[in-house]
Design a protein around this motif. Structure first.
Motif, PDB file in Angstrom:
ATOM      1  N   GLY A   1      35.654  47.101  -0.266  1.00  0.00           N
ATOM      2  CA  GLY A   1      35.591  47.749   1.283  1.00  0.00           C
ATOM      3  C   GLY A   1      36.911  48.209   1.741  1.00  0.00           C
ATOM      4  O   GLY A   1      37.965  47.979   0.759  1.00  0.00           O
ATOM      5  N   LYS A   2      37.202  48.578   2.828  1.00  0.00           N
ATOM      6  CA  LYS A   2      38.394  48.803   3.545  1.00  0.00           C
ATOM      7  C   LYS A   2      38.200  48.485   4.958  1.00  0.00           C
ATOM      8  O   LYS A   2      37.357  48.224   5.630  1.00  0.00           O
ATOM      9  CB  LYS A   2      38.653  50.297   3.370  1.00  0.00           C
ATOM     10  CG  LYS A   2      37.638  51.078   3.997  1.00  0.00           C
ATOM     11  CD  LYS A   2      38.206  52.501   3.707  1.00  0.00           C
ATOM     12  CE  LYS A   2      37.177  53.464   4.236  1.00  0.00           C
ATOM     13  NZ  LYS A   2      37.207  54.929   3.769  1.00  0.00           N
TER      14      LYS A   2
ATOM     15  N   HIS B   1      34.655  48.492   7.031  1.00  0.00           N
ATOM     16  CA  HIS B   1      33.749  49.597   5.878  1.00  0.00           C
ATOM     17  C   HIS B   1      33.386  48.519   4.726  1.00  0.00           C
ATOM     18  O   HIS B   1      34.164  48.521   3.953  1.00  0.00           O
ATOM     19  CB  HIS B   1      34.356  50.915   5.369  1.00  0.00           C
ATOM     20  CG  HIS B   1      34.759  51.740   6.578  1.00  0.00           C
ATOM     21  ND1 HIS B   1      33.947  52.444   7.571  1.00  0.00           N
ATOM     22  CD2 HIS B   1      36.054  51.732   7.146  1.00  0.00           C
ATOM     23  CE1 HIS B   1      34.669  53.035   8.315  1.00  0.00           C
ATOM     24  NE2 HIS B   1      35.999  52.454   8.032  1.00  0.00           N
ATOM     25  N   VAL B   2      31.890  48.550   4.458  1.00  0.00           N
ATOM     26  CA  VAL B   2      31.530  47.532   3.263  1.00  0.00           C
ATOM     27  C   VAL B   2      30.477  48.481   2.587  1.00  0.00           C
ATOM     28  O   VAL B   2      29.398  48.475   3.247  1.00  0.00           O
ATOM     29  CB  VAL B   2      31.242  46.088   3.665  1.00  0.00           C
ATOM     30  CG1 VAL B   2      30.866  45.553   2.459  1.00  0.00           C
ATOM     31  CG2 VAL B   2      32.257  45.546   4.224  1.00  0.00           C
ATOM     32  N   GLN B   3      30.519  49.089   1.405  1.00  0.00           N
ATOM     33  CA  GLN B   3      29.681  49.690   0.795  1.00  0.00           C
ATOM     34  C   GLN B   3      29.310  50.897   2.003  1.00  0.00           C
ATOM     35  O   GLN B   3      30.171  51.486   2.324  1.00  0.00           O
ATOM     36  CB  GLN B   3      28.649  49.142   0.277  1.00  0.00           C
ATOM     37  CG  GLN B   3      28.892  48.042  -0.808  1.00  0.00           C
ATOM     38  CD  GLN B   3      27.830  47.143  -1.495  1.00  0.00           C
ATOM     39  OE1 GLN B   3      26.529  47.494  -0.894  1.00  0.00           O
ATOM     40  NE2 GLN B   3      28.088  46.629  -2.318  1.00  0.00           N
ATOM     41  N   ASN B   4      28.122  51.013   2.274  1.00  0.00           N
ATOM     42  CA  ASN B   4      27.271  52.164   3.324  1.00  0.00           C
ATOM     43  C   ASN B   4      27.494  51.521   4.362  1.00  0.00           C
ATOM     44  O   ASN B   4      26.753  52.153   5.551  1.00  0.00           O
ATOM     45  CB  ASN B   4      26.196  52.605   2.599  1.00  0.00           C
ATOM     46  CG  ASN B   4      25.033  51.782   2.588  1.00  0.00           C
ATOM     47  OD1 ASN B   4      25.411  50.617   2.847  1.00  0.00           O
ATOM     48  ND2 ASN B   4      23.824  52.304   2.782  1.00  0.00           N
TER      49      ASN B   4
ATOM     50  N   THR C   1      29.212  50.348   8.024  1.00  0.00           N
ATOM     51  CA  THR C   1      30.616  50.176   9.029  1.00  0.00           C
ATOM     52  C   THR C   1      30.294  49.169  10.295  1.00  0.00           C
ATOM     53  O   THR C   1      29.301  49.673  10.656  1.00  0.00           O
ATOM     54  CB  THR C   1      30.948  51.723   9.230  1.00  0.00           C
ATOM     55  OG1 THR C   1      31.138  52.324   8.202  1.00  0.00           O
ATOM     56  CG2 THR C   1      32.122  51.616  10.099  1.00  0.00           C
TER      57      THR C   1
END
Length: 82
Positions: free
Chosen positions: A17-18, A31-34, A36
């Protein structure tokens, strides 16, 4: 009146993620996979502390008997930074 768009700056990014921050509006975008999620900075820091503590406990392995125990254990009380 037009609102100035956010200027996102990366805090961290990995394959998992970011995390980005807009310092002007004080919002952290995680943001983790799909998925937010948006947090105020203090709330994000509280979540980050919780996840860091959980990661330490998960890496430690712990007692297998404790792992079998049902329920929820509060390890550290939440602390607001503001």
């Amino acid at each position: 009146m037009s609102k100035k768009p956010c200027n996102h700056e990366y805090l961290a990014a990995t394959e998992f993620g970011k995390a980005q921050i807009c310092r002007e509006c004080g919002v952290v975008h995680l943001h983790v996979q799909n998925l937010t999620m948006r947090f105020e900075v203090a709330d994000f820091l509280g979540l980050a502390d919780t996840l860091a503590d959980a990661a330490i406990q998960a890496r430690a392995g712990g007692d297998k008997e404790k792992a079998k125990r049902a329920g929820f254990t509060l390890i550290k009380p939440s602390q607001r930074l503001n």
